[in-house]
Design a protein around this motif. Structure first.
Motif, PDB file in Angstrom:
ATOM      1  N   SER A 197      -9.207  10.161  -3.734  1.00 21.40           N
ATOM      2  CA  SER A 197     -10.419   9.367  -3.570  1.00 21.40           C
ATOM      3  C   SER A 197     -10.529   8.443  -4.778  1.00 21.40           C
ATOM      4  O   SER A 197     -10.057   8.774  -5.864  1.00 21.40           O
ATOM      5  CB  SER A 197     -11.659  10.255  -3.445  1.00 21.40           C
ATOM      6  OG  SER A 197     -11.775  11.103  -4.556  1.00 21.40           O
ATOM      7  N   TYR A 198     -11.121   7.292  -4.561  1.00 23.03           N
ATOM      8  CA  TYR A 198     -11.180   6.320  -5.651  1.00 23.03           C
ATOM      9  C   TYR A 198     -12.571   6.238  -6.240  1.00 23.03           C
ATOM     10  O   TYR A 198     -13.577   6.451  -5.571  1.00 23.03           O
ATOM     11  CB  TYR A 198     -10.693   4.940  -5.199  1.00 23.03           C
ATOM     12  CG  TYR A 198     -11.632   4.202  -4.291  1.00 23.03           C
ATOM     13  CD1 TYR A 198     -12.548   3.288  -4.816  1.00 23.03           C
ATOM     14  CD2 TYR A 198     -11.615   4.394  -2.920  1.00 23.03           C
ATOM     15  CE1 TYR A 198     -13.418   2.596  -3.992  1.00 23.03           C
ATOM     16  CE2 TYR A 198     -12.478   3.712  -2.093  1.00 23.03           C
ATOM     17  CZ  TYR A 198     -13.383   2.817  -2.634  1.00 23.03           C
ATOM     18  OH  TYR A 198     -14.256   2.149  -1.806  1.00 23.03           O
ATOM     19  N   THR A 232      -4.672   4.617  -2.814  1.00 23.54           N
ATOM     20  CA  THR A 232      -5.286   5.870  -3.249  1.00 23.54           C
ATOM     21  C   THR A 232      -5.691   6.712  -2.046  1.00 23.54           C
ATOM     22  O   THR A 232      -5.429   7.918  -1.999  1.00 23.54           O
ATOM     23  CB  THR A 232      -6.505   5.587  -4.146  1.00 23.54           C
ATOM     24  OG1 THR A 232      -6.075   4.849  -5.287  1.00 23.54           O
ATOM     25  CG2 THR A 232      -7.186   6.867  -4.593  1.00 23.54           C
ATOM     26  N   LEU A 233      -6.284   6.073  -1.057  1.00 23.17           N
ATOM     27  CA  LEU A 233      -6.697   6.789   0.145  1.00 23.17           C
ATOM     28  C   LEU A 233      -5.490   7.290   0.938  1.00 23.17           C
ATOM     29  O   LEU A 233      -5.485   8.427   1.414  1.00 23.17           O
ATOM     30  CB  LEU A 233      -7.578   5.889   1.014  1.00 23.17           C
ATOM     31  CG  LEU A 233      -8.901   5.457   0.367  1.00 23.17           C
ATOM     32  CD1 LEU A 233      -9.607   4.437   1.247  1.00 23.17           C
ATOM     33  CD2 LEU A 233      -9.783   6.655   0.086  1.00 23.17           C
ATOM     34  N   THR A 280       0.825  -1.201   0.000  1.00 23.87           N
ATOM     35  CA  THR A 280       0.000   0.000   0.000  1.00 23.87           C
ATOM     36  C   THR A 280       0.864   1.258   0.000  1.00 23.87           C
ATOM     37  O   THR A 280       0.649   2.175  -0.786  1.00 23.87           O
ATOM     38  CB  THR A 280      -0.949   0.000   1.222  1.00 23.87           C
ATOM     39  OG1 THR A 280      -1.837  -1.121   1.110  1.00 23.87           O
ATOM     40  CG2 THR A 280      -1.749   1.280   1.303  1.00 23.87           C
ATOM     41  N   ARG A 292      -5.034  15.308  -2.225  1.00 24.97           N
ATOM     42  CA  ARG A 292      -6.353  15.793  -1.841  1.00 24.97           C
ATOM     43  C   ARG A 292      -7.109  16.342  -3.058  1.00 24.97           C
ATOM     44  O   ARG A 292      -6.574  17.138  -3.835  1.00 24.97           O
ATOM     45  CB  ARG A 292      -6.194  16.878  -0.791  1.00 24.97           C
ATOM     46  CG  ARG A 292      -7.483  17.327  -0.208  1.00 24.97           C
ATOM     47  CD  ARG A 292      -7.246  18.423   0.812  1.00 24.97           C
ATOM     48  NE  ARG A 292      -8.470  18.672   1.521  1.00 24.97           N
ATOM     49  CZ  ARG A 292      -8.631  18.502   2.816  1.00 24.97           C
ATOM     50  NH1 ARG A 292      -7.621  18.121   3.557  1.00 24.97           N
ATOM     51  NH2 ARG A 292      -9.791  18.732   3.378  1.00 24.97           N
ATOM     52  N   ILE A 321      -7.082   0.554  -3.777  1.00 21.50           N
ATOM     53  CA  ILE A 321      -8.010   1.409  -3.036  1.00 21.50           C
ATOM     54  C   ILE A 321      -7.314   2.019  -1.824  1.00 21.50           C
ATOM     55  O   ILE A 321      -7.364   3.233  -1.602  1.00 21.50           O
ATOM     56  CB  ILE A 321      -9.264   0.624  -2.618  1.00 21.50           C
ATOM     57  CG1 ILE A 321     -10.111   0.287  -3.850  1.00 21.50           C
ATOM     58  CG2 ILE A 321     -10.082   1.410  -1.586  1.00 21.50           C
ATOM     59  CD1 ILE A 321     -11.193  -0.752  -3.603  1.00 21.50           C
ATOM     60  N   LEU A 322      -6.662   1.177  -1.033  1.00 25.97           N
ATOM     61  CA  LEU A 322      -5.969   1.679   0.158  1.00 25.97           C
ATOM     62  C   LEU A 322      -4.885   2.678  -0.204  1.00 25.97           C
ATOM     63  O   LEU A 322      -4.745   3.729   0.438  1.00 25.97           O
ATOM     64  CB  LEU A 322      -5.372   0.512   0.950  1.00 25.97           C
ATOM     65  CG  LEU A 322      -6.358  -0.418   1.637  1.00 25.97           C
ATOM     66  CD1 LEU A 322      -5.632  -1.620   2.233  1.00 25.97           C
ATOM     67  CD2 LEU A 322      -7.133   0.324   2.706  1.00 25.97           C
ATOM     68  N   ARG A 349      -9.294  12.428  -7.965  1.00 24.96           N
ATOM     69  CA  ARG A 349     -10.041  11.169  -8.082  1.00 24.96           C
ATOM     70  C   ARG A 349      -9.266  10.203  -8.967  1.00 24.96           C
ATOM     71  O   ARG A 349      -8.786  10.582 -10.033  1.00 24.96           O
ATOM     72  CB  ARG A 349     -11.412  11.433  -8.672  1.00 24.96           C
ATOM     73  CG  ARG A 349     -12.274  12.256  -7.744  1.00 24.96           C
ATOM     74  CD  ARG A 349     -13.640  12.493  -8.346  1.00 24.96           C
ATOM     75  NE  ARG A 349     -14.374  13.386  -7.477  1.00 24.96           N
ATOM     76  CZ  ARG A 349     -14.782  14.590  -7.826  1.00 24.96           C
ATOM     77  NH1 ARG A 349     -14.560  15.026  -9.042  1.00 24.96           N
ATOM     78  NH2 ARG A 349     -15.439  15.331  -6.986  1.00 24.96           N
TER      79      ARG A 349
END
Length: 86
Positions: A64-65, A58-59, A23, A37, A55-56, A40
């Motif tokens: 945001s995904y 990206t966060l 990750t 921030r 996903i992780l 997308r």
């Protein structure tokens, strides 16, 4: 493998340490490419451990995904990504 299994799919199992390393590595790569921030990221992967890592990451990178189902036609995925601002 180090520690308890926290994620697995048909290809492999992941310990918490392995998942976190993957990750963080991908998150760093995403940040280098401008993810942060308000950004997308379209994720077009089948349900898998790789999708969870994406996903992780990206966060963690601050973005945001937007899940894009690979089973949808390409034109539909493209429209969804454009509308979401990916």
């Amino acid at each position: 493998m180090h520690g308890a299994v926290v994620l697995e799919d048909s290809r492999r199992t992941w310990s918490g340490t392995e998942l976190w390393r993957a990750t963080l590595g991908l998150a760093a790569w995403l940040r280098e490419r401008g993810v942060g921030r308000g950004v997308r990221v379209g994720i077009e992967l089948p349900r898998s451990a790789d999708a969870i890592v994406a996903i992780l990451a990206t966060l963690v990178a601050g973005g945001s995904y937007v899940p894009l189902d690979p089973a949808l036609p390409v034109s539909r995925r493209r429209r969804l990504a454009e509308r979401a601002g990916c």
